[in-house]
Write a protein that holds these residues in place. Structure first.
Motif, short mmCIF file in Angstrom:
data_model
loop_
_atom_site.label_atom_id
_atom_site.label_comp_id
_atom_site.label_asym_id
_atom_site.label_seq_id
_atom_site.Cartn_x
_atom_site.Cartn_y
_atom_site.Cartn_z
N THR A 56 20.59 17.04 1.30
CA THR A 56 21.28 16.00 2.07
C THR A 56 20.94 14.65 1.42
N PRO A 57 21.90 13.75 1.41
CA PRO A 57 21.64 12.47 0.76
C PRO A 57 20.78 11.55 1.61
N CYS A 58 20.68 11.84 2.91
CA CYS A 58 20.06 10.87 3.80
C CYS A 58 18.56 10.68 3.67
N PRO A 59 17.76 11.73 3.74
CA PRO A 59 16.35 11.50 4.11
C PRO A 59 15.55 10.68 3.12
N PRO A 60 15.20 9.48 3.49
CA PRO A 60 14.26 8.73 2.67
C PRO A 60 12.85 9.09 3.11
N THR A 61 11.94 9.15 2.19
CA THR A 61 10.57 9.42 2.57
C THR A 61 9.82 8.10 2.67
N THR A 62 9.01 7.99 3.68
CA THR A 62 8.26 6.76 3.89
C THR A 62 6.84 6.93 3.39
N THR A 63 6.49 6.12 2.43
CA THR A 63 5.13 6.16 1.93
C THR A 63 4.55 4.74 1.97
N THR A 64 3.32 4.66 1.54
CA THR A 64 2.63 3.38 1.59
C THR A 64 2.65 2.72 0.22
N SER A 65 2.90 1.43 0.23
CA SER A 65 2.79 0.65 -0.98
C SER A 65 1.63 -0.33 -0.80
N MET A 66 0.70 -0.31 -1.75
CA MET A 66 -0.48 -1.16 -1.61
C MET A 66 -0.78 -1.88 -2.91
N ASN A 67 -1.13 -3.13 -2.78
CA ASN A 67 -1.33 -3.97 -3.96
C ASN A 67 -2.42 -5.00 -3.70
N LYS A 110 -9.14 -2.48 -9.80
CA LYS A 110 -8.52 -1.93 -11.02
C LYS A 110 -7.32 -1.06 -10.67
N VAL A 111 -7.47 -0.30 -9.59
CA VAL A 111 -6.42 0.62 -9.18
C VAL A 111 -5.29 -0.12 -8.47
N LEU A 112 -5.67 -0.96 -7.51
CA LEU A 112 -4.67 -1.59 -6.64
C LEU A 112 -4.04 -2.83 -7.29
N GLY A 113 -4.76 -3.41 -8.25
CA GLY A 113 -4.27 -4.66 -8.80
C GLY A 113 -3.60 -4.56 -10.15
N LYS A 114 -4.07 -3.63 -10.94
CA LYS A 114 -3.58 -3.63 -12.32
C LYS A 114 -2.65 -2.47 -12.63
N LYS A 115 -2.35 -1.69 -11.60
CA LYS A 115 -1.45 -0.56 -11.80
C LYS A 115 -0.29 -0.70 -10.83
N SER A 116 0.83 -0.09 -11.20
CA SER A 116 1.98 -0.11 -10.32
C SER A 116 2.10 1.21 -9.59
N GLY A 117 2.45 1.11 -8.32
CA GLY A 117 2.67 2.30 -7.51
C GLY A 117 3.81 3.14 -8.05
N ARG A 118 4.56 2.58 -8.99
CA ARG A 118 5.64 3.35 -9.60
C ARG A 118 5.10 4.28 -10.68
N ASP A 119 3.91 3.94 -11.18
CA ASP A 119 3.34 4.73 -12.28
C ASP A 119 2.28 5.70 -11.82
N ILE A 120 1.49 5.29 -10.84
CA ILE A 120 0.44 6.19 -10.37
C ILE A 120 0.53 6.32 -8.86
N ASN A 121 -0.06 7.37 -8.33
CA ASN A 121 -0.17 7.52 -6.89
C ASN A 121 -1.48 6.84 -6.47
N LYS A 122 -1.36 5.64 -5.91
CA LYS A 122 -2.55 4.85 -5.58
C LYS A 122 -3.36 5.49 -4.47
N SER A 123 -2.68 6.24 -3.62
CA SER A 123 -3.38 6.93 -2.54
C SER A 123 -4.39 7.91 -3.13
N ILE A 124 -3.94 8.66 -4.11
CA ILE A 124 -4.83 9.63 -4.75
C ILE A 124 -5.91 8.90 -5.53
N ALA A 125 -5.53 7.84 -6.22
CA ALA A 125 -6.51 7.08 -7.02
C ALA A 125 -7.61 6.49 -6.14
N CYS A 126 -7.22 5.98 -4.95
CA CYS A 126 -8.22 5.41 -4.04
C CYS A 126 -9.11 6.50 -3.48
N GLN A 127 -8.50 7.64 -3.21
CA GLN A 127 -9.27 8.77 -2.69
C GLN A 127 -10.33 9.18 -3.71
#
Ligand SMILES: *[C@@H]1O[C@H](CO)[C@@H](O)[C@H](O)[C@H]1NC(C)=O
Ligand SMILES: *[C@@H]1O[C@H](CO)[C@@H](O)[C@H](O)[C@H]1NC(C)=O
Ligand SMILES: *[C@@H]1O[C@H](CO)[C@@H](O)[C@H](O)[C@H]1NC(C)=O
Ligand SMILES: *[C@@H]1O[C@H](CO)[C@@H](O)[C@H](O)[C@H]1NC(C)=O
Ligand SMILES: *[C@@H]1O[C@H](CO)[C@@H](O)[C@H](O)[C@H]1NC(C)=O
Ligand SMILES: *[C@@H]1O[C@H](CO)[C@@H](O)[C@H](O)[C@H]1NC(C)=O
Ligand SMILES: *[C@@H]1O[C@H](CO)[C@@H](O)[C@H](O)[C@H]1NC(C)=O
Ligand SMILES: *[C@@H]1O[C@H](CO)[C@@H](O)[C@H](O)[C@H]1NC(C)=O
Length: 339
Positions: free
Chosen positions: A71-82, A164-181
Motif C-alpha cells: 500500500t502506498p500509504c503507511p509512513p513509518t514514524t521514527t526519531t530524528s536526533m541531532n 560524534k554520533v549525533l553531531g557529525k553523522k546524518s540520520g540518513r547514513d547511519i541508524n543513530k538509535s543503534i549507534a547510541c545504544q
C-alpha cells in the motif's frame, strides 16, 4: 626658564610623535587586518555554551515497507536526533520563546520544519538517498497550522562521546538509535509510560499497528492534532534537562541564516530524568515532565522521601540552575578534543 619650557615642549613633541607612531602602527595593523578580512569578517572566538541534542519525529516512507505492505500509504514514524549548536532562550515570561537554529541539509531540520533540503551537494549525501527514504512530512504545504513538536535535550558530561554520533553523522547514513545504544545510551520511549498510564488521547498502542494501514495514518494525524504534548519519538536517557518546544509555521516565519535556518519556538514544558534501577542493561529511568500526573502522584505518596521527590527535584533545579558541574558545555568538548 626658556630652556625648561623648551624642554617641556620637547617632551610634549616627543610624546606626540611617539603617539603618532603608535597610532600609525595600530592603524597599519588594523588596516592589514581589515584588508585581509574585508570580505568575510572572522567570527567571534568560540564561547563555551551548553550542548543540546534535538529530537523530533520523522515520517519516512521506505521502499521496503511499501513493497511489504503493498500500500502506498503507511509512513513509518521514527526519531530524528541531532546536536543543536545554536540554541538559546529569547524570553522567560509567557510566551517562553527559544531560538533554535537548524543546520541545512539535516534530516532533523527537514523533519521538524517540514522543509526539504535545499543543498543538492551536501556531505549529508541526502540527495542520493531520496529513493530509499522520502521525507513525506508536510508535503502538503498548505497545512500551515500543524504544530511541530521537538525536545531539546541538555547533555551531561557522560554523553560527551555521543556528540560524534549525533553531531557529525546524518540520520540518513547511519541508524543513530543503534549507534547510541552501542555507546551505552539506548533511546528511551514514553510509549511504555503511556501504556501504563492509559492516557487516552496520547495512547498509540503498538497492537493497533497491524490492523489497518489507512487507520494508522489517520490515527497518527489525529494523535498529532488532538494531543499537542504527545511525544511519539524517542529521547536520550540521562539528560540534565528536557525542554519540549513547539513551532507553528503559520505563527512564526523562519529566519534565513545562511547554512542554518532559525525558528522561534515556544516552550511547552520541561522534564527531568528520574534515575531508576537498571533493568535491561541500559540506563534505567524515565523522563518526568513538569505537568506529569506521575509528579502529583509521587507528591502524595506515603513515602516522605523528600530528597528524592520529583517535584522537589524540579524545584532544586530551578533554584540551583545548570552549569558545567551538571551539564555538558562545548568548552569541555574542546578540552578533550571532541570538537
Ligand atoms: C545544485 O545547486 C546549484 C546551486 O543552487 C544549482 O545551480 C544546480 O543546478 C543544482 N544541481 C542539481 C543537480 O540540482
Ligand atoms: C559538490 O561536492 C564536490 C565534492 O564534495 C565539491 O568538489 C563541489 O565543489 C561541490 N559543489 C557545490 C556546488 O557545492
Ligand atoms: C553518496 O551516495 C552515493 C550513492 O549512494 C555513494 O556512491 C557515495 O559514495 C556517497 N558519498 C559520500 C560522500 O558518502
Ligand atoms: C533512484 O531511482 C531512479 C529511478 O528509479 C534510478 O534511476 C536511480 O538509479 C535510483 N538511485 C539510487 C541511488 O538508487
Ligand atoms: C518519493 O517522493 C517523490 C515525490 O513526492 C515520489 O515521486 C516518489 O515516488 C517517492 N518515492 C518513494 C520511494 O516513495
Ligand atoms: C492539503 O491540506 C488541505 C487542508 O488540510 C487538504 O484540503 C488538501 O486535500 C491537502 N492536499 C493534499 C495533496 O494532501
Ligand atoms: C534504527 O534501529 C532501531 C532498532 O533496531 C529501529 O527500531 C529503527 O526503526 C531504526 N531506524 C531507522 C531509521 O531505520
Ligand atoms: C534517590 O534515588 C536514587 C536513584 O533512584 C538513589 O540512588 C538514591 O539513593 C536515592 N536517595 C535517597 C535519599 O533515597
Amino acid at each position: 626658564m626658556i630652556s625648561s619650557s623648551i624642554l617641556t615642549i620637547f617632551k610634549y613633541v616627543t610624546v606626540a610623535v611617539a603617539m603618532m607612531i603608535m597610532m600609525m602602527m595600530i592603524g597599519y595593523i588594523s588596516s592589514v587586518d581589515g584588508f585581509s578580512s574585508s570580505s568575510v569578517p572572522p567570527p567571534p572566538p568560540p564561547i563555551s555554551v551548553p550542548v543540546w541534542s534535538f529530537a523530533t519525529t520523522t515520517t519516512t516512507t521506505t521502499i521496503a515497507a511499501t513493497i511489504e505492505s503493498n500500500t502506498p500509504c503507511p509512513p513509518t514514524t521514527t526519531t530524528s536526533m541531532n546536536i543543536m549548536t545554536f540554541c538559546t532562550p529569547v524570553s522567560v515570561s509567557s510566551p517562553k520563546l527559544w531560538a533554535l537554529s537548524f543546520y541545512d541539509g539535516t534530516l532533523t531540520k527537514d523533519s521538524f520544519l517540514g522543509t526539504r533540503s535545499t543543498r543538492n551537494n551536501s556531505s549529508d549525501n541526502d540527495s542520493n538517498n531520496d529513493n530509499n527514504t522520502n521525507v513525506s512530512k508536510n508535503e502538503n504545504n498548505s497545512n500551515n497550522n500543524r504544530i511541530n513538536t521537538g525536545v531539546l535535550q541538555l547533555l551531561t558530561y557522560n554523553h560527551a562521546q555521543l556528540v560524534k554520533v549525533l553531531g557529525k553523522k546524518s540520520g540518513r547514513d547511519i541508524n543513530k538509535s543503534i549507534a547510541c545504544q552501542e555507546a551505552g545510551f539506548p533511546w528511551w520511549n514514553n510509549k511504555m509510560m503511556n501504556k501504563k498510564n492509559t492516557r487516552e488521547s496520547c495512547d498509540d498502542d503498538d497492537n493497533n499497528n497491524h490492523n489497518s494501514n489507512t487507520n494508522d495514518c489517520t490515527q497518527h494525524q489525529l494523535l498529532q492534532n488532538s494531543c499537542s504534548n504527545c511525544i511519539d519519538f524517542d529521547l536520550l536517557p540521562g539528560c540534565a534537562l528536557y525542554i519540549q518546544v513547539e513551532w507553528q509555521p503559520s505563527s512564526s516565519p523562519l529566519i534565513d541564516a545562511g547554512d542554518h535556518v532559525v525558528a522561534i519556538c515556544e516552550v511547552k514544558r520541561t522534564g527531568i530524568w528520574k534515575q531508576e534501577d537498571n533493568k535491561n542493561g541500559g540506563i534505567g529511568g524515565q523522563v518526568l515532565w513538569s505537568d506529569d500526573d506521575e509528579l502529583l502522584l509521587n507528591n502524595n505518596d506515603e513515602e516522605e522521601d523528600i530528597g528524592n521527590n520529583t517535584a522537589m527535584s524540579f524545584l532544586r533545579l530551578r533554584s540551583d540552575g545548570l552549569d558545567e558541574s551538571n551539564a555538558l558545555y562545548s568548552g569541555q568538548l574542546r578540552e578533550v578534543g571532541i570538537i
